[in-house]
Write a protein that holds these residues in place. Structure first.
Motif, PDB file in Angstrom:
ATOM      1  N   GLY A  31       0.829  -1.415   0.161  1.00 24.17           N
ATOM      2  CA  GLY A  31       0.072   0.024   0.062  1.00 24.17           C
ATOM      3  C   GLY A  31       0.737   1.323  -0.015  1.00 24.17           C
ATOM      4  N   ARG A  32       2.187   1.170  -0.090  1.00 28.41           N
ATOM      5  CA  ARG A  32       2.992   2.386  -0.039  1.00 28.41           C
ATOM      6  C   ARG A  32       3.814   2.571  -1.395  1.00 28.41           C
ATOM      7  NH1 ARG A  32       4.409   0.186   5.117  1.00 28.41           N
ATOM      8  NH2 ARG A  32       6.135  -0.415   4.322  1.00 28.41           N
ATOM      9  N   ALA A  33       3.693   3.638  -1.810  1.00 31.88           N
ATOM     10  CA  ALA A  33       4.319   4.181  -2.988  1.00 31.88           C
ATOM     11  C   ALA A  33       5.835   3.847  -3.032  1.00 31.88           C
ATOM     12  CB  ALA A  33       3.782   5.351  -3.710  1.00 31.88           C
ATOM     13  N   ILE A  34       6.549   3.414  -4.017  1.00 34.31           N
ATOM     14  CA  ILE A  34       8.034   3.633  -4.246  1.00 34.31           C
ATOM     15  C   ILE A  34       8.407   3.893  -5.598  1.00 34.31           C
ATOM     16  CG2 ILE A  34      10.091   2.202  -4.082  1.00 34.31           C
ATOM     17  CD1 ILE A  34       8.501  -0.114  -2.554  1.00 34.31           C
ATOM     18  N   ALA A  35       9.118   5.029  -5.687  1.00 36.52           N
ATOM     19  CA  ALA A  35       9.770   5.734  -7.100  1.00 36.52           C
ATOM     20  C   ALA A  35      10.989   5.189  -7.072  1.00 36.52           C
ATOM     21  CB  ALA A  35       9.251   7.245  -6.995  1.00 36.52           C
TER      22      ALA A  35
END
Length: 76
Positions: free
Chosen positions: A49-53
């Protein structure tokens, strides 16, 4: 993991990139541009559920479970 999107470094991130990550992404791009002129592409993914760029020039920007934003070179 859910695949997000991909965009060129230096261009406007897509709307799906969380607002919390945008300042750190811009800072990484500015630092790399000033030091090495490095470009590349970002890939946005989601893990738990957490964004990683991730920038293919070797950087990642993500939000921790505590809500902190981290921008760092890839860890070995």
């Amino acid at each position: 993991m859910q695949l997000g999107t991909r965009w060129a470094a230096g261009s406007e991130p897509p709307a799906s990139v969380p607002a919390a990550l945008r300042p750190a992404i811009a800072e990484v791009e500015a630092d790399l541009s000033a030091s090495s002129g490095s470009k590349g592409h970002w890939t946005l993914t989601w893990l738990e559920g957490r964004a990683i760029a991730e920038l293919d020039a070797g950087w990642e920007v993500f939000q921790t479970a505590a809500g902190d934003i981290v921008a760092r070179p890839f860890q070995d």
